[in-house]
Design a protein around this motif. Structure first.
Motif, short mmCIF file in Angstrom:
data_model
loop_
_atom_site.label_atom_id
_atom_site.label_comp_id
_atom_site.label_asym_id
_atom_site.label_seq_id
_atom_site.Cartn_x
_atom_site.Cartn_y
_atom_site.Cartn_z
N TYR A 37 47.17 10.34 63.08
CA TYR A 37 46.96 11.71 63.53
C TYR A 37 48.30 12.45 63.58
O TYR A 37 49.37 11.82 63.64
CB TYR A 37 46.27 11.77 64.90
CG TYR A 37 47.10 11.30 66.07
CD1 TYR A 37 47.89 12.19 66.81
CD2 TYR A 37 47.09 9.95 66.47
CE1 TYR A 37 48.65 11.76 67.89
CE2 TYR A 37 47.84 9.52 67.55
CZ TYR A 37 48.62 10.42 68.26
OH TYR A 37 49.37 10.00 69.33
N ILE A 59 42.56 27.16 61.49
CA ILE A 59 41.73 27.34 62.68
C ILE A 59 41.03 28.68 62.62
O ILE A 59 41.64 29.70 62.28
CB ILE A 59 42.60 27.26 63.95
CG1 ILE A 59 43.32 25.90 64.02
CG2 ILE A 59 41.75 27.46 65.20
CD1 ILE A 59 44.29 25.79 65.18
N TRP A 63 39.20 30.75 67.80
CA TRP A 63 39.91 29.70 68.52
C TRP A 63 41.42 29.94 68.50
O TRP A 63 42.12 29.49 69.42
CB TRP A 63 39.53 28.34 67.95
CG TRP A 63 38.07 28.09 68.14
CD1 TRP A 63 37.10 28.03 67.18
CD2 TRP A 63 37.40 27.96 69.40
NE1 TRP A 63 35.87 27.85 67.75
CE2 TRP A 63 36.02 27.81 69.11
CE3 TRP A 63 37.82 27.95 70.73
CZ2 TRP A 63 35.07 27.66 70.12
CZ3 TRP A 63 36.86 27.81 71.73
CH2 TRP A 63 35.52 27.66 71.42
N LYS A 78 33.29 21.83 73.08
CA LYS A 78 33.03 21.08 71.85
C LYS A 78 32.65 22.09 70.76
O LYS A 78 31.59 22.69 70.79
CB LYS A 78 31.91 20.08 72.06
CG LYS A 78 31.67 19.17 70.86
CD LYS A 78 30.60 18.13 71.16
CE LYS A 78 30.35 17.25 69.95
NZ LYS A 78 29.29 16.24 70.22
N GLU A 82 33.33 17.43 65.20
CA GLU A 82 34.63 16.84 64.90
C GLU A 82 35.78 17.49 65.67
O GLU A 82 36.92 17.03 65.58
CB GLU A 82 34.93 16.96 63.39
CG GLU A 82 33.95 16.21 62.51
CD GLU A 82 34.27 16.36 61.03
OE1 GLU A 82 35.11 17.24 60.70
OE2 GLU A 82 33.71 15.62 60.23
N THR A 83 35.49 18.54 66.44
CA THR A 83 36.57 19.36 66.99
C THR A 83 36.28 19.79 68.42
O THR A 83 35.15 20.15 68.76
CB THR A 83 36.77 20.63 66.12
OG1 THR A 83 36.78 20.27 64.75
CG2 THR A 83 38.05 21.33 66.49
N TYR A 108 43.88 22.40 70.31
CA TYR A 108 42.80 22.35 69.32
C TYR A 108 42.86 20.94 68.73
O TYR A 108 43.86 20.56 68.13
CB TYR A 108 43.03 23.42 68.25
CG TYR A 108 41.96 23.54 67.20
CD1 TYR A 108 40.89 24.41 67.38
CD2 TYR A 108 42.05 22.81 66.01
CE1 TYR A 108 39.92 24.54 66.39
CE2 TYR A 108 41.08 22.95 65.03
CZ TYR A 108 40.02 23.81 65.22
OH TYR A 108 39.06 23.94 64.24
N THR A 110 41.14 17.42 66.81
CA THR A 110 40.18 16.64 66.03
C THR A 110 40.62 15.18 66.12
O THR A 110 41.59 14.85 66.78
CB THR A 110 40.16 17.08 64.55
OG1 THR A 110 41.39 16.68 63.92
CG2 THR A 110 40.00 18.60 64.42
N LYS A 111 39.91 14.31 65.42
CA LYS A 111 40.28 12.90 65.46
C LYS A 111 41.64 12.65 64.83
O LYS A 111 42.35 11.71 65.19
CB LYS A 111 39.21 12.07 64.73
CG LYS A 111 39.39 10.57 64.89
CD LYS A 111 38.20 9.82 64.33
CE LYS A 111 38.34 8.32 64.58
NZ LYS A 111 37.16 7.57 64.11
N GLN A 113 44.07 15.36 64.22
CA GLN A 113 45.03 16.46 64.35
C GLN A 113 44.99 17.06 65.74
O GLN A 113 43.91 17.28 66.31
CB GLN A 113 44.71 17.56 63.33
CG GLN A 113 45.70 18.72 63.32
CD GLN A 113 47.04 18.35 62.69
OE1 GLN A 113 47.08 17.73 61.63
NE2 GLN A 113 48.11 18.74 63.32
N THR A 141 44.07 10.52 69.19
CA THR A 141 44.12 11.83 69.84
C THR A 141 43.48 11.78 71.23
O THR A 141 43.90 12.51 72.14
CB THR A 141 43.43 12.91 68.98
OG1 THR A 141 42.09 12.49 68.67
CG2 THR A 141 44.19 13.14 67.68
N LEU A 217 36.62 11.05 69.82
CA LEU A 217 38.01 11.23 69.38
C LEU A 217 38.78 9.93 69.21
O LEU A 217 39.84 9.93 68.60
CB LEU A 217 38.76 12.11 70.39
CG LEU A 217 38.33 13.56 70.53
CD1 LEU A 217 39.09 14.22 71.66
CD2 LEU A 217 38.53 14.32 69.25
#
Length: 218
Positions: A37, A59, A63, A78, A82-83, A108, A110-111, A113, A141, A217
């Motif tokens: 990540y 993004i 957001w 949520k 994924e985010t 912000y 994700t799995k 980032q 993350t 995550l």
């Protein structure tokens, strides 16, 4: 767009072996986001950072607005499967700021980032960076967020201990005599308690939501 700019505070990549790499020489857009990540931490007061968030971060505008909002309350949303968007508030002790002057960090996530935005410095983030420097690197993350929250809570617990000590001092003053500063001291402590209550409850709700997202995550 490389990290050699003032608004890009952190630009790290953690590989699949848990080793963190400072990507000072690699454009953010070229990170391999499928392995390990990445963590990008930017100064939200910078016009250049705002431009990057809106044009190059990937993004959605809604957001980006949430990341840059001047007034925020702790929350977790949520966004999709994924985010997530998460906003937390912590206590800051930089520059002798008042402890009740709580400071937010917006993320912000994700799995693969994490993009975080600060408007003011938060000591918990500095502690997190020290973890990376000391090779205590969060493996995912999800672990990153847990570690950040742990550092936020450390600052909170320390300040609460100071408040209880102040209350003890006030009780002692009641028993002895009313010092000329007594009334102001009472007002100051009450103000701190009110502000902490205002933000701690949403902070706690956000943390409880996050606790259910390890499979999401992790």
């Amino acid at each position: 767009m490389t990290r050699k700019v003032s608004w890009l505070i952190e630009s790290l990549h953690v590989d699949d072996e848990g080793i963190a790499h400072d990507r000072a020489d690699l454009p953010i857009e070229l990170y391999d986001k499928s392995i390990g990540y990445g963590w990008v931490h930017v100064d939200g007061t910078s016009p250049e950072a705002k431009s990057w968030l809106r044009k190059d971060s990937g993004i959605d505008e809604i957001w980006v607005d949430a990341l840059l909002a001047t007034e925020t309350r702790p929350r977790l949303v949520k966004i999709d499967n994924e985010t997530i968007f998460i906003n937390l508030r912590g206590i800051n002790s930089f520059n002798k700021e008042e402890p009740e002057d709580m400071i937010s960090i917006r993320l912000y996530v994700t799995k693969h980032q994490i993009i975080s935005v600060k408007l003011r410095n938060l000591r918990a983030v500095a502690k997190l960076r020290m973890d990376f420097d000391s090779e205590r690197v969060p493996a995912s993350t999800f672990e990153f967020l847990l570690t950040l929250i742990e550092h936020i809570n450390e600052e909170i617990e320390s300040t609460i201990a100071d408040i209880y000590e102040a209350i003890d001092d006030l009780e002692e003053m009641v028993l002895v005599e009313h010092d000329k500063d007594f009334r102001q001291n009472v007002i100051d402590v009450r103000r701190q308690v009110i502000i902490f209550r205002r933000y701690f409850s949403p902070n706690l709700d956000t943390m409880q939501q996050l606790a259910s997202m390890e499979s999401f995550l992790g």
